[in-house]
Write a protein that holds these residues in place. Structure first.
Motif, mmCIF file in Angstrom:
data_model
loop_
_atom_site.group_PDB
_atom_site.id
_atom_site.type_symbol
_atom_site.label_atom_id
_atom_site.label_comp_id
_atom_site.label_asym_id
_atom_site.label_seq_id
_atom_site.Cartn_x
_atom_site.Cartn_y
_atom_site.Cartn_z
ATOM 1 N N GLN A 104 3.885 17.341 -3.824
ATOM 2 C CA GLN A 104 3.946 16.924 -5.227
ATOM 3 C C GLN A 104 3.649 15.667 -5.338
ATOM 4 O OE1 GLN A 104 4.188 19.302 -7.948
ATOM 5 N NE2 GLN A 104 4.017 20.726 -6.321
ATOM 6 N N GLN A 105 2.640 14.848 -4.464
ATOM 7 C CA GLN A 105 2.302 13.578 -4.523
ATOM 8 C C GLN A 105 3.389 12.661 -4.920
ATOM 9 O OE1 GLN A 105 -1.398 14.219 -3.537
ATOM 10 N NE2 GLN A 105 -1.580 13.056 -5.404
ATOM 11 N N ILE A 106 4.457 12.977 -4.134
ATOM 12 C CA ILE A 106 5.763 11.938 -4.005
ATOM 13 C C ILE A 106 5.375 10.862 -2.949
ATOM 14 C CG2 ILE A 106 8.183 11.654 -3.760
ATOM 15 C CD1 ILE A 106 7.410 13.129 -6.406
ATOM 16 N N SER A 124 -8.619 9.935 1.899
ATOM 17 C CA SER A 124 -7.347 9.604 1.833
ATOM 18 C C SER A 124 -6.260 10.400 1.956
ATOM 19 C CB SER A 124 -7.158 8.843 0.617
ATOM 20 O OG SER A 124 -7.887 7.514 0.533
ATOM 21 N N THR A 125 -6.713 11.930 1.767
ATOM 22 C CA THR A 125 -5.571 12.965 1.618
ATOM 23 C C THR A 125 -5.301 13.144 3.042
ATOM 24 O OG1 THR A 125 -6.443 13.668 -0.705
ATOM 25 C CG2 THR A 125 -5.230 15.192 0.872
ATOM 26 N N VAL A 126 -6.422 13.413 3.904
ATOM 27 C CA VAL A 126 -6.219 13.577 5.401
ATOM 28 C C VAL A 126 -5.272 12.424 6.011
ATOM 29 C CG1 VAL A 126 -7.475 13.716 7.627
ATOM 30 C CG2 VAL A 126 -8.089 15.400 5.613
ATOM 31 N N GLY A 127 -5.698 11.146 5.697
ATOM 32 C CA GLY A 127 -5.065 9.787 6.173
ATOM 33 C C GLY A 127 -3.413 9.966 5.911
ATOM 34 N N HIS A 128 -3.226 10.203 4.734
ATOM 35 C CA HIS A 128 -1.992 10.349 4.262
ATOM 36 C C HIS A 128 -0.910 11.247 4.934
ATOM 37 C CE1 HIS A 128 -1.560 7.973 0.547
ATOM 38 N NE2 HIS A 128 -2.755 8.272 0.174
ATOM 39 N N ASN A 129 -1.649 12.448 5.198
ATOM 40 C CA ASN A 129 -1.101 13.727 5.763
ATOM 41 C C ASN A 129 -0.803 13.177 7.512
ATOM 42 O OD1 ASN A 129 -0.696 15.470 4.063
ATOM 43 N ND2 ASN A 129 -2.549 16.225 3.994
ATOM 44 N N GLY A 166 -3.158 14.039 -9.752
ATOM 45 C CA GLY A 166 -4.474 14.135 -9.491
ATOM 46 C C GLY A 166 -4.856 13.409 -8.238
ATOM 47 N N SER A 167 -4.324 12.218 -8.322
ATOM 48 C CA SER A 167 -4.557 11.302 -7.086
ATOM 49 C C SER A 167 -3.430 10.176 -7.398
ATOM 50 C CB SER A 167 -5.939 10.408 -7.204
ATOM 51 O OG SER A 167 -5.985 9.465 -6.150
ATOM 52 N N GLY A 168 -2.672 10.168 -6.300
ATOM 53 C CA GLY A 168 -1.587 9.013 -6.191
ATOM 54 C C GLY A 168 -1.667 7.708 -7.039
ATOM 55 N N SER A 169 -2.654 6.976 -6.373
ATOM 56 C CA SER A 169 -3.042 5.790 -6.810
ATOM 57 C C SER A 169 -3.393 5.723 -8.201
ATOM 58 C CB SER A 169 -4.129 5.109 -5.884
ATOM 59 O OG SER A 169 -5.162 5.796 -5.980
ATOM 60 N N ALA A 170 -3.852 6.729 -8.667
ATOM 61 C CA ALA A 170 -4.292 6.866 -10.254
ATOM 62 C C ALA A 170 -3.248 6.685 -11.123
ATOM 63 C CB ALA A 170 -4.875 8.335 -10.592
ATOM 64 N N CYS A 171 -2.051 6.735 -10.678
ATOM 65 C CA CYS A 171 -0.782 6.600 -11.643
ATOM 66 C C CYS A 171 -0.512 5.221 -11.987
ATOM 67 C CB CYS A 171 0.650 7.250 -11.315
ATOM 68 S SG CYS A 171 1.305 6.306 -10.173
ATOM 69 N N ARG A 172 -1.104 4.207 -11.285
ATOM 70 C CA ARG A 172 -1.140 2.909 -11.449
ATOM 71 C C ARG A 172 -2.341 2.402 -12.420
ATOM 72 N NH1 ARG A 172 -0.593 2.155 -5.242
ATOM 73 N NH2 ARG A 172 -2.684 1.692 -5.434
ATOM 74 N N SER A 173 -3.248 3.169 -12.604
ATOM 75 C CA SER A 173 -4.306 2.568 -13.607
ATOM 76 C C SER A 173 -4.108 2.595 -14.988
ATOM 77 C CB SER A 173 -5.559 3.329 -13.345
ATOM 78 O OG SER A 173 -5.953 2.864 -11.915
ATOM 79 N N LYS A 231 0.807 -1.116 0.057
ATOM 80 C CA LYS A 231 -0.180 0.046 -0.181
ATOM 81 C C LYS A 231 0.910 1.094 0.091
ATOM 82 C CE LYS A 231 -3.828 -2.680 0.501
ATOM 83 N NZ LYS A 231 -4.726 -2.717 -0.235
ATOM 84 N N TYR A 232 0.184 2.171 -0.833
ATOM 85 C CA TYR A 232 0.816 3.540 -0.645
ATOM 86 C C TYR A 232 0.059 4.094 0.506
ATOM 87 C CZ TYR A 232 -0.265 8.596 -2.347
ATOM 88 O OH TYR A 232 -0.762 9.853 -2.552
ATOM 89 N N TRP A 233 0.860 4.638 1.537
ATOM 90 C CA TRP A 233 0.232 5.583 2.709
ATOM 91 C C TRP A 233 1.086 6.351 3.089
ATOM 92 C CZ3 TRP A 233 -4.836 6.278 2.915
ATOM 93 C CH2 TRP A 233 -5.517 6.742 4.295
ATOM 94 N N GLY A 234 0.986 7.474 3.064
ATOM 95 C CA GLY A 234 1.942 8.631 3.313
ATOM 96 C C GLY A 234 2.528 9.385 2.096
ATOM 97 N N LYS A 235 2.638 10.427 1.994
ATOM 98 C CA LYS A 235 3.191 11.135 0.792
ATOM 99 C C LYS A 235 3.935 12.574 1.233
ATOM 100 C CE LYS A 235 -1.281 13.236 -0.362
ATOM 101 N NZ LYS A 235 -2.051 13.349 -1.478
ATOM 102 N N LYS A 236 4.795 12.889 0.293
ATOM 103 C CA LYS A 236 5.799 14.146 0.585
ATOM 104 C C LYS A 236 5.144 15.087 -0.375
ATOM 105 C CE LYS A 236 9.540 11.036 0.726
ATOM 106 N NZ LYS A 236 10.639 10.719 -0.070
HETATM 107 C C1 DP6 Z 1 -5.413 3.057 0.894
HETATM 108 O O1 DP6 Z 1 -4.261 7.535 -4.059
HETATM 109 O O2 DP6 Z 1 -6.619 7.868 -2.881
HETATM 110 O O3 DP6 Z 1 -5.831 3.043 -1.503
HETATM 111 O O4 DP6 Z 1 -2.793 10.675 -3.484
HETATM 112 O O5 DP6 Z 1 -4.320 11.771 -1.888
HETATM 113 O O6 DP6 Z 1 -5.553 10.915 -3.997
HETATM 114 P P1 DP6 Z 1 -4.308 10.688 -2.770
HETATM 115 O O7 DP6 Z 1 -4.605 9.257 -2.189
HETATM 116 P P2 DP6 Z 1 -5.121 7.932 -3.056
HETATM 117 O O8 DP6 Z 1 -4.644 6.928 -1.695
HETATM 118 C C2 DP6 Z 1 -4.768 5.557 -1.845
HETATM 119 C C3 DP6 Z 1 -4.502 4.816 -0.840
HETATM 120 C C4 DP6 Z 1 -4.760 3.276 -0.715
HETATM 121 C C5 DP6 Z 1 -3.448 2.530 -0.993
HETATM 122 C C6 DP6 Z 1 -3.249 2.463 -2.113
HETATM 123 O O9 DP6 Z 1 -3.963 2.467 -3.439
HETATM 124 O O10 DP6 Z 1 -1.775 1.998 -2.677
#
Ligand code: DP6
Length: 360
Positions: free
Chosen positions: A39-41, A222-227, A163-170, A32-37
């Motif tokens: 510019q959506q890094i 998710s944005t709040v959670g990442h932060n 736009g949204s981090g996880s979108a880059c994997r689609s 999972k992606y959870w936590g970002k810097k």
């Molecule tokens: C838990 O991509 O929705 O699904 O970058 O703020 O738009 P933003 O967040 P988002 O976070 C997805 C988090 C997750 C884990 C994952 O898909 O890797």
């Protein structure tokens, strides 16, 4: 590739406009992606299965306008005007403008529809942002036909990330890595790349049945959670663990080792929710039925030896993952024993997919 390589420089300034359509899938993260810097890094690398049935279709109509002072756009979901989506799109356009400098010269109509209900608790940001990014890339290609297919996909993923981090994997499939990882050549924090190594037959046509436990709006985005991963007491260890889990998956995918796959995938899901429960403020997105389903899956797995497992994203819904060759028995179990835990008995049958498609 660096950020500056994605800046469009020479293009046809006399282009009057056109219409582009793409359909782009959702994806489900295994690590999972959870936590970002800034510019959506991402704070750590992630890997996901691209899905097939859950997708967004977007048509972008652009027409040249007189002045280029502001962004000008309208957005429709299922034919209905959605002004409440505008702030998110506005932020997206502001973030990507430096890379696609033609945005202020056109008026855009964004027409979008999802295959899954908007109120299903399934995030449409991955499929939605990737579909829109692909439409913008089709427009860029019309303005600058020189670009290669490889660059097209990379930049679509790069824009989608903003736009949204996880979108880059689609953008592509069937297994996508996002974020620098020392053992994955060409992996990048800026865009997703296809998983480059051997993948055993066991992981082909993998199933994902999504149990819709709670269709309501999430209490914490998710944005709040990442932060909340900033200053989180376990953040550094968690980020290191994601790197390790991705390393472990390399041999698991090669060998077709389903037992080890399950351990990593379920641990990642529970760690994600563990991070939520141990941040400050803390929060819980699972519901009682999420836990009922998890316990039933564990019991069924123990009783049958079948390779069923679950993962979660940032919500209460449960993704049930299982291999093609065990699909019949596992689907029967889901239907007979798990559907009762879904809101209104709703669930979605999906499977691993191969990425976005252009619609002519
Ligand atoms: C838990 O991509 O929705 O699904 O970058 O703020 O738009 P933003 O967040 P988002 O976070 C997805 C988090 C997750 C884990 C994952 O898909 O890797």
């Amino acid at each position: 590739m660096a950020e500056k390589d994605f800046i469009l420089k020479n293009y046809n300034k006399n282009f009057v406009g056109d219409k582009y359509s793409w359909s782009s899938p959702s994806n489900i993260a295994l690590v999972k992606y959870w936590g970002k810097k800034k510019q959506q890094i991402p704070a750590n690398p992630s890997i996901s299965f691209t899905l097939d049935a859950c997708k967004t279709t977007t048509t972008l109509t652009c027409s040249k306008k007189e002045n280029n002072t502001d962004f000008s756009f309208e957005i429709f979901l299922d034919g209905e005007k959605k002004d409440d989506f505008k702030p998110k799109i506005q932020t997206f356009l502001e973030r990507i403008e430096v890379y696609v400098p033609f945005l202020r010269d056109y008026h855009f109509v964004i027409d979008t529809k999802n295959t899954f209900p908007h109120s299903s608790g399934i995030a449409s940001s991955a499929s939605g942002m990737s579909a829109l990014s692909l439409c913008l890339m089709s427009m860029e290609k019309a303005l600058n036909p020189e670009i290669s297919d490889e660059f097209f996909n990379q930049k679509a993923s790069f824009l989608a990330r903003l736009g949204s981090g996880s979108a880059c994997r689609s953008i592509e499939g069937d297994l996508i890595v996002w974020g620098n990882h020392k053992e994955i050549p060409n992996s990048s924090d800026l865009f997703g790349v296809k998983y480059p190594f051997e993948v055993h037959e066991n992981f082909k046509n993998y199933h994902d049945t999504i149990l819709l436990v709670d269709k309501g709006e999430k209490q914490v985005s998710s944005t709040v959670g990442h932060n909340l991963m900033h200053n989180h007491p376990f953040a550094e260890q968690r980020f290191a663990q994601a790197h390790e889990n991705l390393s472990k998956l390399v041999s698991i995918f090669k060998e077709g080792d389903l037992k080890s796959f399950i351990k990593i995938v379920e641990s990642e899901a529970l760690t994600l929710h563990g991070m939520m429960m141990t941040s400050m403020p803390y929060f819980i997105l699972m519901k009682p039925n999420t836990l009922e389903i998890i316990n039933k899956i564990w019991r069924f797995r123990q009783d049958t030896g079948l390779h069923i497992c679950f993962t979660l994203d940032a919500g209460a819904n449960v993704h049930i993952l299982y291999p093609e060759k065990e699909a019949k028995e596992i689907y029967e179990f889901i239907n007979n024993e798990l559907v009762v835990y879904c809101q209104n008995g709703h669930y979605i049958c999906d499977r691993i997919g191969f990425g976005a498609k252009k619609i002519s």
